[in-house]
Design an enzyme around this catalytic site. Structure first.
Site, PDB file in Angstrom:
ATOM      1  CE  LYS A 260      -4.081  -1.924   2.338  1.00  0.00           C
ATOM      2  NZ  LYS A 260      -4.948  -1.678   1.453  1.00  0.00           N
ATOM      3  NE  ARG A 334     -10.708  -9.931  -2.742  1.00  0.00           N
ATOM      4  CZ  ARG A 334     -11.243  -9.347  -3.424  1.00  0.00           C
ATOM      5  NH1 ARG A 334     -11.526  -9.370  -4.681  1.00  0.00           N
ATOM      6  NH2 ARG A 334     -11.199  -8.090  -3.210  1.00  0.00           N
TER       7      ARG A 334
HETATM    8  N1  BES Z   1      -8.215  -4.098   3.865  1.00  0.00           N
HETATM    9  C1  BES Z   1      -8.225  -3.651   2.623  1.00  0.00           C
HETATM   10  C2  BES Z   1      -9.775  -2.772   2.507  1.00  0.00           C
HETATM   11  C3  BES Z   1     -10.006  -1.590   3.299  1.00  0.00           C
HETATM   12  C4  BES Z   1      -9.349  -0.422   2.602  1.00  0.00           C
HETATM   13  C5  BES Z   1     -10.317  -1.642   4.525  1.00  0.00           C
HETATM   14  C6  BES Z   1      -9.935   0.838   3.381  1.00  0.00           C
HETATM   15  C7  BES Z   1     -10.414  -0.386   5.284  1.00  0.00           C
HETATM   16  C8  BES Z   1     -10.275   0.812   4.335  1.00  0.00           C
HETATM   17  C9  BES Z   1      -8.399  -4.962   1.638  1.00  0.00           C
HETATM   18  O1  BES Z   1      -7.505  -6.002   1.910  1.00  0.00           O
HETATM   19  C10 BES Z   1      -7.946  -4.105   0.483  1.00  0.00           C
HETATM   20  O2  BES Z   1      -6.493  -3.799   0.236  1.00  0.00           O
HETATM   21  N2  BES Z   1      -8.524  -4.292  -0.598  1.00  0.00           N
HETATM   22  C11 BES Z   1      -8.209  -3.901  -1.991  1.00  0.00           C
HETATM   23  C12 BES Z   1      -8.837  -5.035  -3.118  1.00  0.00           C
HETATM   24  C13 BES Z   1      -8.008  -4.543  -4.393  1.00  0.00           C
HETATM   25  C14 BES Z   1      -6.706  -4.965  -4.409  1.00  0.00           C
HETATM   26  C15 BES Z   1      -8.822  -5.623  -5.375  1.00  0.00           C
HETATM   27  C16 BES Z   1      -8.691  -2.427  -2.384  1.00  0.00           C
HETATM   28  O3  BES Z   1     -10.006  -2.394  -1.889  1.00  0.00           O
HETATM   29  O4  BES Z   1      -8.170  -1.682  -2.725  1.00  0.00           O
HETATM   30 ZN    ZN Z   2      -5.542  -5.685   1.530  1.00  0.00          ZN
END
Ligand code: BES
Ligand code: ZN
Ligand code: ZN
Length: 491
Positions: A260, A334
């Site tokens: 991230k 997931r």
């Molecule tokens: N934990 C995150 C989602 C999240 C984002 C939770 C903001 C709380 C606040 C999750 O694991 C994630 O990073 N999801 C990605 C998925 C994508 C790579 C398909 C996302 O939402 O960007």
């Molecule tokens: Zn994630």
């Protein structure tokens, strides 16, 4: 600290008093002089104040005039928020106790007011050396001449409030303390406290169960994964088959190799909010001795880059034998949940509800004021849960699970891939999870409301505990709606 709510029989000579009223027509005799009453009425009528503080030497009296909202959930939420505001005022006076006078028999409003005050008193002080700013409020007493089953349910409120506090504590803990192992240990402690059976499956066990999703996400970490099972199976359970709560327990989500960037990693210690809510919902239900068979499943690991970490293109074999092409290591939730959901099949559940901070897309779609909900084979249950969502103001916005959305996660090489196309990211994540279920299923993407950057009334900054009050309300309504059952064990 959590203030305890109780019922009192004293209405006079108290330090701090709140009057919860729906009109100022009849203020209680003996509490106010005529000139005080007219001052209060003027404040409300001319200055449009709902909360009117009145100072008498050392003591404070607050009058709260209930907002004239036609919708019951909106009115109760306004009461919770007002309770929080008055709680803040009392804390600034360094008050220890308060009596809430249910003067005009508005029991559920008075309770909601007490609830908001109690939940708003939460602070995470563990790492603060200076406790000067610690809230002082410790006791909330309710005085009512109208004792009925509504007011008696304050006992349940204490239990749920405690569960929410404990849930927030877990979420607010940084990963420097709360590793997957420590998370499991904390749930074990909860089990000892409430009497629920807790089993922690370690890495070896997960290997034996071929949980390729959890193990795959864990590969980049120096900490082993855990999978905690918490079970409350009362003898007098109304249901033979359990209701299973599954929670995403990513104790820190760096994104893994798809690291991230910028501020998006900032609050990722909260990526285990779903698991915390699942555990504490079971805790609350057990503490309240509700006759409902429930199970919490909490797979946990952190998600980090590392020499061993999974990389885009890797293919994992999941607990149910299906294969997943990992195209983005940041879509890790997931992968964990898929294993937990297929593991849930062995319980032949009546219903499975998962809670997960799963997608940023859910936050973009509906923000912090609700979670995104989807269902498969559970339309009735979804409506009931949505109704509970309004009651406790942990609302659910339904998104569809239409077949077409499964197109988005088709893989060239494996049975599916772990990312969609960019469109409808919340739904494609839901469709992914659905593939691992064969029972009535509800998926709640709580990425928005689980963790707050700034306080929203009684939901303070940080972990909100979203999901605990929702599931408790859902389960207690099952009990209350049973014919021939006593409505309230405490009544
Ligand atoms: N934990 C995150 C989602 C999240 C984002 C939770 C903001 C709380 C606040 C999750 O694991 C994630 O990073 N999801 C990605 C998925 C994508 C790579 C398909 C996302 O939402 O960007
Ligand atoms: Zn994630
Ligand atoms: Zn995540």
């Amino acid at each position: 600290m959590l203030p305890v709510i109780s019922i009192t029989s004293r209405s006079q000579e108290i330090e701090n008093l709140v009057l919860v009223v729906n009109s100022l027509k009849a203020l209680p005799e003996g509490v106010f002089t005529a000139s005080e009453s007219s001052y209060i009425r003027r404040q409300h009528k001319e200055l449009k104040k709902d909360i009117i503080p009145y100072n008498r030497l050392e003591n404070w009296i607050y009058v709260y005039v209930i907002k004239d909202e036609k919708s019951v959930p909106k009115r109760l939420e306004a009461c919770r928020k007002a309770g929080n505001t008055v709680g803040e005022m009392l804390n600034s006076q360094k008050a220890l106790n308060v009596v809430i006078f249910d003067h005009q028999a508005n029991s559920s409003e008075t309770l909601a007011f007490a609830e908001g005050m109690a939940l708003g008193n939460y602070q995470f002080m563990k790492y603060k050396s200076d406790h000067e700013k610690e809230n002082t409020l410790r006791r909330i007493e309710i005085y009512s001449e109208f004792i009925n089953s509504d007011i008696s349910s304050y006992e349940y409120l204490n239990i749920v409030n405690e569960a929410v506090y404990k849930c927030r504590d877990l979420i607010n803990e940084p990963v420097s303390y709360l590793t997957a192992t420590v998370f499991a240990r904390e749930v074990e402690k909860l089990g000892k406290n409430c009497g629920a059976r807790v089993e922690v499956m370690n890495k070896k066990k997960l290997e034996a169960l071929q949980m390729g999703g959890i193990l795959g996400v864990n590969l980049g970490s120096h900490e082993p994964p855990t999978f905690t099972v918490m079970e409350w199976k009362p003898e007098d359970a109304l249901n033979k088959k359990p209701i299973v709560f599954v929670g995403k327990g990513v104790v820190f989500d760096s994104g893994g190799m798809n690291l991230k960037t910028g501020d998006s990693m900032m609050n990722m210690k909260g990526d285990m909010s779903g698991a915390a809510a699942a555990g504490l919902a079971v805790y609350g239900i057990e503490k309240a001795k509700l006759p409902v068979y429930v199970i919490g499943l909490m797979p946990a690991t952190d998600n980090r880059p590392g020499t061993m970490a999974i990389v885009p293109g890797d293919i994992l074999k999941m607990h149910n034998g299906m294969t997943v092409e990992v195209l983005n290591t940041d879509a890790e939730g997931r992968l964990l949940l898929a294993d937990a959901l297929s593991f849930a099949k062995k319980y032949k559940p009546e219903l499975v509800i998962d809670m997960a901070t799963l997608t940023g897309a859910a936050v973009r779609a509906i923000g912090k004021f609700a979670c995104a909900g989807m269902q498969a084979k559970a339309p009735e249950e979804f409506l009931e849960l949505t109704d509970s969502g309004f009651s406790v103001n942990e609302r659910i916005v339904e998104l569809p699970m239409w077949d077409e959305y499964a197109e988005l996660i088709k893989s060239e090489l494996a049975d599916m891939k772990n990312t969609g196309s960019g469109d409808a990211g919340t739904i494609s994540a839901g469709k992914f999870l659905e593939k691992f279920t064969d029972y009535p299923y509800i998926h709640l993407d709580i990425a928005g409301p689980a963790f707050l950057d700034k306080a929203d009334s009684y939901r303070g900054i940080g972990g909100s505990g979203f999901g605990v009050r929702l599931l408790f309300d859902y389960v207690i309504k099952k009990v209350w709606n049973q014919p021939r059952k006593k409505k309230n064990a405490f009544a």
